[in-house]
Scaffold this motif. Sequence first.
Motif, mmCIF file in Angstrom:
data_model
loop_
_atom_site.group_PDB
_atom_site.id
_atom_site.type_symbol
_atom_site.label_atom_id
_atom_site.label_comp_id
_atom_site.label_asym_id
_atom_site.label_seq_id
_atom_site.Cartn_x
_atom_site.Cartn_y
_atom_site.Cartn_z
ATOM 1 N N ILE A 175 21.553 105.423 43.593
ATOM 2 C CA ILE A 175 22.521 105.754 42.982
ATOM 3 C C ILE A 175 23.476 104.444 42.615
ATOM 4 C CG2 ILE A 175 24.378 106.355 44.649
ATOM 5 C CD1 ILE A 175 24.933 108.719 43.151
ATOM 6 N N PRO A 176 23.683 104.440 41.247
ATOM 7 C CA PRO A 176 24.564 103.173 40.822
ATOM 8 C C PRO A 176 25.837 102.997 40.929
ATOM 9 C CG PRO A 176 23.779 103.841 39.025
ATOM 10 C CD PRO A 176 24.126 105.527 39.766
ATOM 11 N N LEU A 177 26.508 101.712 41.881
ATOM 12 C CA LEU A 177 27.526 101.457 43.070
ATOM 13 C C LEU A 177 28.414 100.294 42.013
ATOM 14 C CD1 LEU A 177 25.458 100.306 46.058
ATOM 15 C CD2 LEU A 177 26.622 102.479 45.481
ATOM 16 N N SER A 178 29.964 101.019 42.124
ATOM 17 C CA SER A 178 30.475 100.255 41.465
ATOM 18 C C SER A 178 31.358 99.170 42.903
ATOM 19 C CB SER A 178 31.589 100.791 40.991
ATOM 20 O OG SER A 178 32.694 102.164 41.966
ATOM 21 N N TYR A 179 31.984 98.111 42.337
ATOM 22 C CA TYR A 179 32.888 97.678 43.772
ATOM 23 C C TYR A 179 34.387 98.476 43.591
ATOM 24 C CZ TYR A 179 34.759 94.453 39.586
ATOM 25 O OH TYR A 179 34.800 94.190 38.563
ATOM 26 N N HIS A 180 34.848 98.759 44.467
ATOM 27 C CA HIS A 180 36.536 99.240 45.240
ATOM 28 C C HIS A 180 36.956 98.252 45.904
ATOM 29 C CE1 HIS A 180 39.645 101.238 46.628
ATOM 30 N NE2 HIS A 180 39.370 100.985 47.998
ATOM 31 N N HIS A 181 38.258 98.271 45.007
ATOM 32 C CA HIS A 181 39.709 96.543 45.718
ATOM 33 C C HIS A 181 40.182 97.435 46.520
ATOM 34 C CE1 HIS A 181 38.640 94.498 41.918
ATOM 35 N NE2 HIS A 181 39.419 93.062 42.659
ATOM 36 N N LEU A 182 39.097 97.039 47.940
ATOM 37 C CA LEU A 182 39.984 97.485 48.878
ATOM 38 C C LEU A 182 41.813 97.467 49.145
ATOM 39 C CD1 LEU A 182 37.191 96.174 51.470
ATOM 40 C CD2 LEU A 182 37.870 98.586 50.998
ATOM 41 N N ILE A 183 42.238 96.442 48.771
ATOM 42 C CA ILE A 183 43.647 95.918 48.424
ATOM 43 C C ILE A 183 44.166 95.939 47.389
ATOM 44 C CG2 ILE A 183 45.413 94.191 49.592
ATOM 45 C CD1 ILE A 183 44.053 93.805 51.682
ATOM 46 N N PRO A 184 43.983 97.141 46.740
ATOM 47 C CA PRO A 184 44.436 97.721 45.108
ATOM 48 C C PRO A 184 44.974 96.428 44.396
ATOM 49 C CG PRO A 184 44.878 99.205 46.573
ATOM 50 C CD PRO A 184 44.772 98.258 47.295
ATOM 51 N N ARG A 185 44.423 95.691 42.781
ATOM 52 C CA ARG A 185 45.081 94.409 42.566
ATOM 53 C C ARG A 185 46.662 94.703 42.388
ATOM 54 N NH1 ARG A 185 40.341 93.649 37.911
ATOM 55 N NH2 ARG A 185 40.230 96.001 38.225
#
Length: 256
Positions: A175-185
């Motif tokens: 399945i396609p992946l996206s990146y999640h900022h673990l410390i939200p910007r």
Amino acid sequence: MTSHENYGIFRECLSSAIVARSEKPTSKRRTKVKRNGRKEVTVTKTEFVSSERANPEELAEFIDFIASETFDSFPEDLKTLSYAEIQHDADLAKKYIPLDKDTPLDRAVLDSICIVTPVDVTDSLSVYGLIPDSADFPDFISPVLLEYISSVTTGPPAWSTTKTDACEICERDWIPLSYHHLIPRGVHAKVMKKGWHDEWMLNSVAWLCRACHSFVHRMAGNEELAREWFTVERIMEREDVRDWANWVGRVRWKAT
């Protein structure tokens, strides 16, 4: 890094050194005469024609024994050494980080590590012919330590180079992946002001499928994500996340 994670890295570094020394090449010597102007020079060349390799299961057990006994004898600051630790402790960095890749580990530091190494370790390496004598252990372990120290103190990679083949929560790999900022910007400024994390951690990311990415943002607000759930390992400690991962991991559909 934890000492458990660091042990795995040390074991791999040690394993490479032991495996390299465990191969016992058989050889033949070939002598030929080269003419160098008016002089004849005799050249003897050794050719390695085969290798006798140790039983892999026995070798793995031996590596486990040497690695665990050696690592357990390390000082605590060496067991838990990390990029983050040396950012906050200049003395620690000075103690373990060589000036450049060609500089050996400080001899006093090396000796302080070796002197508390269990005798069973040095004797075993000697008996199995991996070092000439127990007194040669410092020369054997020094490059292993340098490789270990380099590995555990390397800074974080650029996020674009960390992409995984599967979602880091549900482990679906189709399945396609996206990146999640673990410390939200959106809370980076507050994170720095409050001192919650070091600046180098701000761009840490996890690679998630869209469903898991949305779930993470539903489970907590940005500030809580930044304070409490800033690694995949921490996120996966939550029971609701594990339950979600078990469920969504079974959700499949046909490709169109």
